[in-house]
Design an enzyme around this catalytic site. Structure first.
Site, PDB file in Angstrom:
ATOM      1  N   THR A 217      70.545  10.389  29.690  1.00 29.53           N
ATOM      2  CA  THR A 217      71.557  10.688  30.717  1.00 29.53           C
ATOM      3  C   THR A 217      71.063  10.098  32.029  1.00 29.53           C
ATOM      4  O   THR A 217      69.857  10.036  32.257  1.00 29.53           O
ATOM      5  CB  THR A 217      71.682  12.228  30.853  1.00 29.53           C
ATOM      6  OG1 THR A 217      72.316  12.719  29.692  1.00 29.53           O
ATOM      7  CG2 THR A 217      72.475  12.630  32.082  1.00 29.53           C
ATOM      8  N   ARG A 245      82.414  19.379  22.251  1.00 30.67           N
ATOM      9  CA  ARG A 245      81.297  19.919  23.045  1.00 30.67           C
ATOM     10  C   ARG A 245      81.174  19.193  24.396  1.00 30.67           C
ATOM     11  O   ARG A 245      81.188  17.973  24.474  1.00 30.67           O
ATOM     12  CB  ARG A 245      80.014  19.766  22.245  1.00 30.67           C
ATOM     13  CG  ARG A 245      78.760  20.316  22.936  1.00 30.67           C
ATOM     14  CD  ARG A 245      77.978  19.240  23.639  1.00 30.67           C
ATOM     15  NE  ARG A 245      76.696  19.742  24.144  1.00 30.67           N
ATOM     16  CZ  ARG A 245      75.948  19.087  25.022  1.00 30.67           C
ATOM     17  NH1 ARG A 245      76.331  17.924  25.483  1.00 30.67           N
ATOM     18  NH2 ARG A 245      74.803  19.594  25.454  1.00 30.67           N
ATOM     19  N   GLY A 247      78.609  19.153  27.819  1.00 29.10           N
ATOM     20  CA  GLY A 247      77.315  19.628  28.313  1.00 29.10           C
ATOM     21  C   GLY A 247      77.355  19.981  29.792  1.00 29.10           C
ATOM     22  O   GLY A 247      78.415  20.249  30.365  1.00 29.10           O
ATOM     23  N   ASP A 248      76.184  19.951  30.391  1.00 30.94           N
ATOM     24  CA  ASP A 248      76.071  20.350  31.801  1.00 30.94           C
ATOM     25  C   ASP A 248      76.446  19.234  32.780  1.00 30.94           C
ATOM     26  O   ASP A 248      76.801  19.511  33.928  1.00 30.94           O
ATOM     27  CB  ASP A 248      74.632  20.787  32.100  1.00 30.94           C
ATOM     28  CG  ASP A 248      73.636  19.661  31.826  1.00 30.94           C
ATOM     29  OD1 ASP A 248      73.796  18.958  30.797  1.00 30.94           O
ATOM     30  OD2 ASP A 248      72.719  19.457  32.634  1.00 30.94           O
ATOM     31  N   THR A 268      69.162  16.663  33.938  1.00 31.29           N
ATOM     32  CA  THR A 268      69.197  16.069  32.598  1.00 31.29           C
ATOM     33  C   THR A 268      68.411  16.957  31.656  1.00 31.29           C
ATOM     34  O   THR A 268      67.395  17.533  32.042  1.00 31.29           O
ATOM     35  CB  THR A 268      68.621  14.647  32.570  1.00 31.29           C
ATOM     36  OG1 THR A 268      68.603  14.204  31.210  1.00 31.29           O
ATOM     37  CG2 THR A 268      67.202  14.569  33.135  1.00 31.29           C
ATOM     38  N   GLY A 269      68.901  17.072  30.432  1.00 29.01           N
ATOM     39  CA  GLY A 269      68.178  17.914  29.488  1.00 29.01           C
ATOM     40  C   GLY A 269      69.137  18.595  28.548  1.00 29.01           C
ATOM     41  O   GLY A 269      70.274  18.149  28.365  1.00 29.01           O
ATOM     42  N   GLY A 271      71.762  20.554  27.681  1.00 31.52           N
ATOM     43  CA  GLY A 271      72.860  20.982  28.534  1.00 31.52           C
ATOM     44  C   GLY A 271      73.226  22.447  28.443  1.00 31.52           C
ATOM     45  O   GLY A 271      73.560  23.081  29.450  1.00 31.52           O
TER      46      GLY A 271
END
Ligand code: ASP
Length: 350
Positions: A217, A245, A247-248, A268-269, A271
């Site tokens: 990301t 889905r 994510g964050d 990033t990671g 989410g």
């Protein structure tokens, strides 16, 4: 001699005061002078280990990180806005198949690419975000258009794509996002899922594998010469994701947040954990309400993500141009450049 002892005593007293402030939970303000402008980027966090890297691959990542940050740096140096710096810097990484954003986005379980992005203006607290688009070449441009030219903050799927078309943004065939590398990752993910899901411990399967299904990301945080902060994030999400889905990355307050009173953050990671921990806004809130420094706030919040069982990292800039690059993974592609043009590039946890 007496004079020396006197000076020494004063120094000792001062040191004790600082310690007392710390112990009582008060904040010891950062002493850094205000930078004219500042920029920091990430290209994703995860199990990035030197032993899995070739010198060529490492050089390729570093080259794009440097190319991207120089674009933003030039904009800021010439008096451009932090929003422009963030957008154009992210465009460079969206163009590179090395990163999980734009070209190079990971595949969903259905073999499609669904892209998410968001951007926030620290001056107005205005924001824009898009989720699950399949044909917008530069999702960060769509997030920006949503912020600038619509009454909304977030658009998803077909509606977001329709808006992108109306805005005259560059559209591509969904096959534009195809890369062999990412397709192989999907095949591997589906294959190991088949094997692992026959086993009893499904939770353990998700814990060990999901960690490795998100890489690359991209995000940027910047402070411009007018003291305005901005942050943006763009991603393909997680390999093998399904059911629409999200994510964050497109969630304001989780993947992206900016506020001139505090800082600008891009995450990033994993989410799901970054949404639950409200990472980007929590860092800002700790600075705003508790007076923590950027570094203290970033460490605290990434610590909370870890306590929940999640992993990943953030890059951030505060209103004085201080930079944080905090992560709890083996590595995070990252770069920062100060107003003197000094570059720092990092990959591993060193
Ligand atoms: N945070 C992104 C997501 O969960 C993935 C990543 O940062 O690599 O969609």
């Amino acid at each position: 001699m007496k004079k020396t002892i006197f000076l020494f005593t004063i120094l000792l007293l001062l040191a004790n005061c600082k310690q007392a402030e710390k112990d009582s939970g008060q904040v010891v303000a950062e002493t850094t002078d205000k930078a004219e402008f500042s920029i920091v980027i990430h290209g994703g966090a995860g199990t990035i280990l030197k032993k899995n890297m070739t010198p060529e691959k490492e050089a390729a990542y570093k080259a794009i990180l440097e190319e991207a940050i120089r674009v933003g740096y030039e904009i800021l140096k010439n008096g451009g806005t932090s929003l422009d710096a963030v957008t154009k810097t992210i465009n460079v990484m969206e163009d590179s198949p090395l990163f999980n954003a734009g070209k190079g986005a990971v595949f969903t379980n259905a073999g499609t690419n669904e892209l998410d992005a968001s951007i926030m203006d620290g001056k107005t607290l205005n924001a824009g975000a898009s989720a699950g688009t399949t044909n917008v070449k530069y999702p960060i441009d769509l997030a920006r258009a949503i912020m600038d030219n619509s009454p909304h903050v977030m658009m998803a799927g077909n509606g977001a794509e329709k808006f992108a078309e109306e805005q005259g943004l560059e559209l591509v065939e969904p096959s534009y996002f195809y890369t062999e590398n990412r397709m192989n990752s999907l095949k591997r993910a589906i294959e190991s899922e088949k094997i692992e899901l026959d086993h009893d411990d499904k939770a353990a399967f998700y814990d060990t594998t999901i960690k490795d299904y998100k890489f690359g990301t991209v995000g940027c945080a910047a402070l411009d010469k007018n003291g305005n902060l901005a942050a943006g994030t763009s991603t393909g999400g997680m390999t093998n994701k399904r059911w629409g889905r999200v994510g964050d990355a497109p969630i304001i307050g989780s993947g992206t947040y900016a506020n001139n009173a505090t800082c600008a953050v891009s995450s990033t990671g994993w989410g799901e954990y970054f949404i639950r921990a409200q990472v980007a806004h929590d860092i800002s809130a700790l600075m705003e309400y508790k007076g923590l420094s950027l570094e203290e706030a970033a460490k605290t919040v990434i610590g909370k993500v870890g306590d929940l069982g999640g992993d990943g990292g953030i890059v951030a800039v505060d209103k004085n141009g201080n930079v944080a690059m905090e992560f709890n993974t083996a590595g995070m592609y990252r770069a920062t450049m100060n107003d003197k043009g000094e570059l720092y590039l990092g990959i591993y946890n060193d």
